[in-house]
Design an enzyme around this catalytic site. Structure first.
Site, PDB file in Angstrom:
ATOM      1  N   ASP A 392     -25.074  17.761 -36.460  1.00  0.00           N
ATOM      2  CA  ASP A 392     -26.370  18.018 -35.829  1.00  0.00           C
ATOM      3  C   ASP A 392     -26.147  18.010 -34.320  1.00  0.00           C
ATOM      4  O   ASP A 392     -25.112  17.532 -33.842  1.00  0.00           O
ATOM      5  CB  ASP A 392     -27.343  16.911 -36.257  1.00  0.00           C
ATOM      6  CG  ASP A 392     -28.696  17.047 -35.588  1.00  0.00           C
ATOM      7  OD1 ASP A 392     -29.176  18.184 -35.442  1.00  0.00           O
ATOM      8  OD2 ASP A 392     -29.266  16.021 -35.191  1.00  0.00           O
ATOM      9  N   PHE A 537     -48.555  19.399 -35.736  1.00  0.00           N
ATOM     10  CA  PHE A 537     -47.258  20.073 -35.766  1.00  0.00           C
ATOM     11  C   PHE A 537     -46.623  19.943 -37.150  1.00  0.00           C
ATOM     12  O   PHE A 537     -46.754  18.924 -37.813  1.00  0.00           O
ATOM     13  CB  PHE A 537     -46.339  19.433 -34.717  1.00  0.00           C
ATOM     14  CG  PHE A 537     -44.922  19.939 -34.746  1.00  0.00           C
ATOM     15  CD1 PHE A 537     -44.547  21.037 -33.975  1.00  0.00           C
ATOM     16  CD2 PHE A 537     -43.964  19.345 -35.552  1.00  0.00           C
ATOM     17  CE1 PHE A 537     -43.250  21.508 -33.999  1.00  0.00           C
ATOM     18  CE2 PHE A 537     -42.668  19.812 -35.586  1.00  0.00           C
ATOM     19  CZ  PHE A 537     -42.305  20.898 -34.810  1.00  0.00           C
ATOM     20  N   LYS A 560     -49.305  23.686 -27.545  1.00  0.00           N
ATOM     21  CA  LYS A 560     -47.918  23.687 -27.049  1.00  0.00           C
ATOM     22  C   LYS A 560     -47.009  23.926 -28.259  1.00  0.00           C
ATOM     23  O   LYS A 560     -47.307  23.475 -29.380  1.00  0.00           O
ATOM     24  CB  LYS A 560     -47.575  22.368 -26.370  1.00  0.00           C
ATOM     25  CG  LYS A 560     -47.538  21.166 -27.296  1.00  0.00           C
ATOM     26  CD  LYS A 560     -47.200  19.886 -26.536  1.00  0.00           C
ATOM     27  CE  LYS A 560     -47.146  18.694 -27.493  1.00  0.00           C
ATOM     28  NZ  LYS A 560     -46.976  17.415 -26.823  1.00  0.00           N
ATOM     29  N   THR A 674     -28.131  23.228 -35.898  1.00  0.00           N
ATOM     30  CA  THR A 674     -29.214  22.656 -35.108  1.00  0.00           C
ATOM     31  C   THR A 674     -30.499  23.458 -35.277  1.00  0.00           C
ATOM     32  O   THR A 674     -30.475  24.646 -35.585  1.00  0.00           O
ATOM     33  CB  THR A 674     -28.828  22.610 -33.609  1.00  0.00           C
ATOM     34  OG1 THR A 674     -29.925  22.125 -32.845  1.00  0.00           O
ATOM     35  CG2 THR A 674     -28.451  23.993 -33.098  1.00  0.00           C
ATOM     36  N   GLY A 675     -31.614  22.789 -35.068  1.00  0.00           N
ATOM     37  CA  GLY A 675     -32.905  23.453 -35.106  1.00  0.00           C
ATOM     38  C   GLY A 675     -33.309  24.020 -33.761  1.00  0.00           C
ATOM     39  O   GLY A 675     -34.348  24.665 -33.638  1.00  0.00           O
ATOM     40  N   ASP A 676     -32.485  23.795 -32.725  1.00  0.00           N
ATOM     41  CA  ASP A 676     -32.819  24.274 -31.385  1.00  0.00           C
ATOM     42  C   ASP A 676     -32.637  25.783 -31.261  1.00  0.00           C
ATOM     43  O   ASP A 676     -31.969  26.415 -32.071  1.00  0.00           O
ATOM     44  CB  ASP A 676     -31.941  23.575 -30.343  1.00  0.00           C
ATOM     45  CG  ASP A 676     -32.651  22.376 -29.739  1.00  0.00           C
ATOM     46  OD1 ASP A 676     -33.816  22.170 -30.079  1.00  0.00           O
ATOM     47  OD2 ASP A 676     -32.040  21.656 -28.939  1.00  0.00           O
ATOM     48  N   ARG A 792     -31.656  27.251 -35.066  1.00  0.00           N
ATOM     49  CA  ARG A 792     -32.962  27.379 -35.723  1.00  0.00           C
ATOM     50  C   ARG A 792     -32.861  27.213 -37.244  1.00  0.00           C
ATOM     51  O   ARG A 792     -33.524  27.916 -37.997  1.00  0.00           O
ATOM     52  CB  ARG A 792     -33.590  28.737 -35.412  1.00  0.00           C
ATOM     53  CG  ARG A 792     -33.844  29.022 -33.944  1.00  0.00           C
ATOM     54  CD  ARG A 792     -34.939  28.145 -33.385  1.00  0.00           C
ATOM     55  NE  ARG A 792     -35.519  28.679 -32.159  1.00  0.00           N
ATOM     56  CZ  ARG A 792     -36.294  27.986 -31.346  1.00  0.00           C
ATOM     57  NH1 ARG A 792     -36.577  26.732 -31.632  1.00  0.00           N
ATOM     58  NH2 ARG A 792     -36.789  28.521 -30.264  1.00  0.00           N
ATOM     59  N   ASP A 822     -31.344  15.510 -41.304  1.00  0.00           N
ATOM     60  CA  ASP A 822     -29.904  15.620 -41.596  1.00  0.00           C
ATOM     61  C   ASP A 822     -29.528  14.984 -42.928  1.00  0.00           C
ATOM     62  O   ASP A 822     -28.371  15.050 -43.332  1.00  0.00           O
ATOM     63  CB  ASP A 822     -29.087  14.958 -40.474  1.00  0.00           C
ATOM     64  CG  ASP A 822     -29.384  15.551 -39.115  1.00  0.00           C
ATOM     65  OD1 ASP A 822     -29.420  16.788 -39.020  1.00  0.00           O
ATOM     66  OD2 ASP A 822     -29.581  14.789 -38.153  1.00  0.00           O
TER      67      ASP A 822
END
Length: 1196
Positions: A392, A537, A560, A674-676, A792, A822
């Site tokens: 991660d 969210f 946001k 990663t989810g970024d 993502r 994770d």
């Protein structure tokens, strides 16, 4: 795990009526009693023995014991098998009983906790185990929640209460729960006793963040969600009291539903051992058949002539039947080729290795006071064989401590450090941070470097004010004010905490909230907003909104979220601002910052009322509730006005680039999942040195359709192969591909690729790449790359990627992460590592190993993992060798005793050989041995590769050990046999007798295997010395004791041969025989190892040689310094540096590599032997890194 309640068919829905035990009992819901223990006093012995005999090895030895109890076939006493078997069963039973005792103790402690239950209109103290579904219970501050409760009312206004969920998800920040308004007024006992509402909800499940139900009361229905539930395991905080209705109890609670057992993981050595044991059993049967045939022939040809002196037993009526009985007798005698002590010794060694990990001070984080922990003892040696690491990013590679770094407001970017002229400050210049001392509520730890943003706030810029107003309102943070002006924020994520803290310092201070209001101090003035709705969210929406009414009556939605989601929901009129903000977002992402987009929308009163009515109907819908809510959220979050964007810095953890560089040199491939967003992940990749500017190419796969993804992957493979061909690798890709279209052929072609490549793939592209018809193409492309970054991705996709590599690659995988997202990846990999970080302890609870920082991974693998693998392999090789050397003597003796199943050794020696005489030395080697020191293991990562290639213990090494054991047994039998044929004692009497021969062979065996383990031991400690020489001393002490007068007088039938050992070992001929046997057995081994060390040394041999040379040079240098000759000084620069280190340092891969060792490796052609083996393995195994070759032996 067993539970108190009986098992019932799965529920479709749950119906619970308050204060109606009789009504609820007809559904036979589980009680609140928890039983995690497996045994009680009555069931322990039968159940535990039943479990133990499900192990094949234990059943096998029980079968042998039964055979030994049959007098016609047993030539060994029953205690030779029952003693070790009972010892193993007892040790395991004691361990199981101890574990279960603590489970009982924990169960009793939990079940006997007291709770206040409303029964017949009064509150009564009841034990937790007696709480039933439908009861109303009262909780007080700091009490644990007894069951899954529907919150009815509390001491706080509007039915609020605060809980801590550390036991559920590890998060210590407070969370808020709220009773539905209709029950929040049920504060006194009388009203609660009359409450008869009925809850219809989902059946028990393990989803901690979801709950769907409806309360029916007074002919009305009210929707219920997770925000109305208090789950078992939570602790009530900052709330004087609350009342709740029990919905789920005991094993039905979400805490217990999540406590399922982790999938049992086995190492590759375990799997190989199972195969080898089956082979050995087959070999044992073959030996038994050979000797049985020999017995039948001997009895028919020879034995029949001696019936007067050696009559057959009564049951034996033919030579064939005698051979049949002889077969079983030899199965009993030769069973020690697979001794039961092998399994016990393996577990002891693994336990020792686990303690070494737990005790390692260099893996202890003083800042968090967290040691490394081996949460399993079965996977230690597999740590030395890892080829793929799946990591991660957030919280694992980075610190997950968020800092508000930059922002973009109305097209202007803030946050860069500026000099006095307003230009960006040069790297290295340090400006003073913005002074927030004017704000008494500012967080003193907050730092910001661009004063122009504060000036914009003070000058009344409306866009900047609205920007920070949004940050102070759109969140789920809880505020706690311990004293006037001392605010403490409890945020569910570090990102939210950072954003609200930034608004606080810029004079938009979030002060407090109720279920219906949010109070913000704006520029020193307290303003209370009416909170109309929270659009929360989730991982699908990737955004959060609040709808508030200002004191002036204006209704506004603040939102946001992720840029990919929010930018497509903006009003098309703001195109220019959108382009500028997008440029800023790309700039921030390029710096590795985490970005969010902020927007707002004004709502008309009439539109909001109509929308709110639809929201109420959707939230009370019996089915499809979530889909209906999602559609309503989607409707209102459209045509928003862009405000700006935030950029939060998540700093790298200490030592991450160095760790990745070292692991890469060890030929470990690291994939980041990663989810970024892509830009952030790529930038972190460069920061970590996973991606470098020296790479040939970085492939980015962003296709939205199956065809696009397939085409991008195909082009990547073509570029890699074309580049290889142009670099002169001397092969034609077309030729290779035409020879076979199989996946393994393509993988072998990609393996030969020159150059370094990286692959970056987005989540939507990965979804297509993981489909059945494309997964192999994706895997082949990815495995040919040095680094892979998946952006993502969802938690499920993380697990799917790991499963894909496990499925098609013969490689050990390791997954490392720190958050709940994770967990699936950690459980899927061969080895799961949890980082105890900012996101709770769910990852740790699911892991096999845990520590607090990513940098400790290199020590876990390169030191503990490599040593564990080395030790286990040496242990197994020696164990099989010594047991074949011990057992095969019986086989040779069979040809000289008429195949009568007579043993060479006496039965006590057979019993004690594996338990006493040879157990401790091999355990000491298995626990303490090392080939090179820990510093050298870290300094030379190439030493890790033999484990990846499984070189130290495989089928070939096994057969070598067996061959050495058989060779030793031949000499062990025939040398004493040949000597004793004609030897005489000092007094002239014949030396040859059975007992003297047995003592001589046994003594030779113990000495030979002790010398052999001395040769095998690479690292001598006081414990090794004590165990090896102590075992020899114990052997002689027991030998002389068993042939002593004292034991004969106590047990005359058991110890008949008084003085035999003393008389035999007093003969010089016997000692010469023992010495000759030892020398002949050991000398070939010594000669072979010397030749191998000189002609084809292993990497560890080279490292040890290098260290010896260093020590000698240091000693000579010290002597020269003592001479102190005066003379001219010359620079040592030319002698201490080598060409190529400048480039190594500039590339960011600088390692503490010894120049002396580097030259030693480069000079020796033998250093490339691992590369040759890796290429041989490549056809059906892992695709190796494209970098490498013999010209860079240390880097691979």
């Amino acid at each position: 795990m067993e539970l108190c309640a009986k098992k019932h068919p799965p529920e479709e829905e749950r119906r619970v009526r308050a204060n109606a035990r009789e009504y609820n009992e007809k559904f036979q819901y589980a009680s609140n009693c928890i039983q995690t223990s497996k045994y009680n006093i009555i069931t322990f012995l039968p159940v535990n023995l039943f479990e133990q005999f499900q192990e094949v090895a234990n059943t096998y030895f029980l079968f042998l014991l039964i055979l030994q109890l049959i007098p016609q076939i047993s030539s060994l006493s029953w205690f030779t098998t029952i003693v070790p078997l009972v010892l193993v069963l007892t040790i395991t039973a004691v361990k199981d009983a101890t574990d279960d005792y603590f489970r009982h103790k924990s169960d009793n402690q939990v079940n006997n906790r007291q709770s206040q239950v409303l029964i017949n209109g009064t509150l009564q103290q009841e034990q937790w185990m007696n709480v039933c579904v439908g009861d109303i219970i009262k909780l007080e501050n700091n009490q644990f929640v007894a069951a899954d409760l529907l919150l009815l009312s509390s001491s706080e206004p509007h039915g609020l209460c605060y809980i801590e969920t550390a036991e559920l998800d590890g998060e210590t920040n407070m969370k808020v729960r709220q009773a539905i308004p209709v029950t929040s007024e049920l504060g006194d006992i009388r009203k609660l006793a009359q409450f008869d509402g009925e809850v219809i909800c989902e059946p028990p499940n393990n989803k901690l963040d979801k709950f769907s139900g409806t309360l029916y009361w007074k002919e009305n229905k009210y929707p219920l969600s997770n925000q109305h539930m208090l789950l078992r395991g939570c602790v009530l905080r900052n709330t004087e009291w609350c009342f709740g209705l029990v919905v789920f109890a005991g094993p039905d609670t979400k805490l217990m539903q999540n406590s399922g057992r982790t999938k049992f993981k086995r190492t590759s050595i375990d799997r190989l051992m199972n195969t080898l044991v089956l082979w050995i059993f087959g070999f044992l049967v073959c030996m038994g058949v050979i000797l049985a045939i020999g017995n039948a022939i001997w009895e028919h040809e020879v034995g029949a002539c001696f019936q007067i002196y050696l009559p057959w037993d009564e049951a034996v009526d033919s030579a064939f039947f005698s051979g049949f009985l002889s077969f079983w007798s030899y199965i009993i005698i030769l069973n020690t080729v697979v001794p039961i002590s092998l399994y016990v010794s393996v577990e002891v060694i693994r336990l020792g290795h686990s303690y070494f990990i737990n005790w390692d001070k260099k893996m202890y984080c003083a800042q968090r006071q967290t040691p490394a922990e081996a949460r399993t003892t079965t996977l230690n040696e597999e740590l030395g064989q890892v080829e793929y690491v799946f990591s991660d990013k957030t919280g694992t590679l980075t610190q997950n401590i968020m800092v508000f770094s930059k922002c973009s407001i109305n097209g202007r970017s803030y946050g860069d450090m500026l000099d006095v002229l307003g230009h960006k400050a040069e790297l290295g210049e340090r400006r003073e941070p913005v002074d927030f001392s004017f704000n008494p509520l500012a967080d003193p730890r907050f730092r910001f470097w661009d004063a122009s943003l504060l000036q914009a706030v003070q000058l009344g810029n409306p866009h900047v004010h609205e920007f920070f107003r949004l940050l102070s309102l759109c969140h789920t943070v809880m505020s706690e004010e311990k004293s006037e002006g001392e605010l403490y924020y409890k945020a569910q994520s570090p990102d939210e905490g950072a954003l609200v803290t930034a608004a606080r310092n810029f004079s938009f201070v979030f002060r407090s909230r109720t279920p219906k209001t949010i109070t913000v101090q704006e520029l020193g003035r307290a303003v209370t907003y009416q909170l109309l709705a929270i659009l929360d969210f989730n991982n699908v929406r990737k955004r959060m909104s609040v709808i508030v009414r200002s004191p002036e009556g204006r209704i506004r939605l603040y939102c946001k979220g992720a840029d990919t989601i929010l930018l497509e929901r903006l009003h098309p009129a703001h195109h220019e601002l959108l382009n500028i903000t997008t440029d800023h977002l790309n700039e921030y992402a390029g710096e590795g910052l985490r970005t969010l987009v902020l927007a707002y929308k004004d709502l008309e009163d009439g539109y909001y009322k109509a929308w709110a009515e639809q929201l109420l109907r959707a939230s009370t819908a019996p089915d499809g509730r979530e889909d209906r809510l999602a559609r309503l959220y989607e409707e209102v979050e459209r045509d928003m006005t862009l405000l700006g964007a935030t950029a939060i810095e998540d700093k790298l953890q200490q030592g991450v680039p160095e760790t990745i560089a070292i692991l890469t040199l060890a030929n470990i491939k690291i994939w980041v999942l990663t989810g970024d967003k892509q830009e952030t992940a790529v930038n972190i990749g460069y920061s970590c040195k996973m991606l470098t500017d020296d790479m040939t190419e970085v492939f980015i796969v962003t296709g939205h359709t199956v065809l696009e993804v397939r085409e991008e992957l195909r082009k990547a493979r073509e570029k890699m192969m074309d580049s290889s061909r142009s670099m002169g690798n001397g092969f034609s890709c077309q030729e290779k591909l035409s020879s076979s279209s199989s996946a393994s052929r393509l993988a072998s072609v990609l393996e030969a690729i020159a150059g370094e490549y990286a692959l970056v793939i987005n989540g939507h592209s990965l979804a297509h790449a993981l489909e059945a018809d494309m997964e192999l193409e994706f895997l082949e492309t990815a495995c040919a790359c040095k680094a892979v970054i998946c952006c993502r991705v969802t938690p499920l996709q993380k697990a799917q990627v790991v499963e894909l590599v496990k499925k098609y690659k013969k490689a050990v995988t390791l997954a490392i992460g720190d958050g709940a997202n994770d967990v699936s990846m950690i459980k899927t990999a061969h080895i799961g590592v949890g980082i105890s970080g900012q996101e709770g302890i769910q990852a740790v609870l699911a892991s096999d190993y845990s520590f607090s920082q990513f940098k400790f991974l290199q020590r876990l693998l390169l030191v503990h993992g490599r040593w564990s693998y080395l030790r286990m392999c040496k242990f197994l090789c020696y164990f099989f060798y010594k047991n074949f050397a011990f057992t095969m003597v019986h086989f040779w003796f069979g040809f000289f005793c008429g195949f009568s199943a007579q043993t060479v050794y006496d039965q006590y020696f057979i019993t004690l050989y594996n338990i006493v005489y040879t157990s401790l030395p091999v355990l000491a080697m298995g626990v303490f041995d090392q080939d090179v020191t820990e510093q050298r293991s870290m300094e030379y990562p190439k030493l890790y590769e033999p484990g990846q290639l499984n070189l130290l213990f495989n089928k070939r090494e096994f057969f070598i050990c067996i061959a050495q054991g058989i060779y030793t047994s031949v000499l062990m039998f025939f040398i004493p046999y040949g000597v004793f044929a004609d030897a005489t004692r000092d007094d002239g009497a014949q030396l040859a007798d059975y007992q003297s021969f047995a003592v001589t062979v046994a003594t030779s065996l113990v000495i030979v295997v002790s010398v052999q383990i001395g040769l095998d031991t690479g690292f001598w400690t006081a414990i090794n010395h004590f165990f090896i020489w102590g075992s020899l001393a114990v052997y002689f002490a027991i030998l002389f004791a068993m042939h002593s007068d004292g034991l004969f007088q106590m047990f005359p039938n058991q110890f008949r041969f008084v003085g035999n050992a003393q008389n035999t070992l007093a003969q010089p001929t016997v000692w010469l025989t023992i010495t000759l046997t030892t020398v002949v057995c050991i000398m070939p081994v010594v000669a072979f190892r010397f030749l191998k060390l000189d002609l084809k040394p292993e990497l560890s041999d080279t490292v040890r040689y290098t260290q010896l040379v260093r020590k000698k040079q240091r000693a000579q240098h010290r002597c020269m310094r003592r001479v102190g000759r005066a003379g001219s000084r010359r620079s040592g620069y030319a002698f201490s540096h080598q060409e190529g280190f400048g480039e190594l340092i500039m590339s960011g891969k600088n390692m503490p590599l010894s120049s002396l060792a580097l030259s030693s490796f480069t000079a020796r052609s033998s250093s490339s032997w691992i590369e040759t083996l890796r290429k041989k393995k490549g056809g059906d195994s892992t695709a190796s890194s494209p970098s490498g070759g013999a010209d860079k032996p240390l880097k691979g």
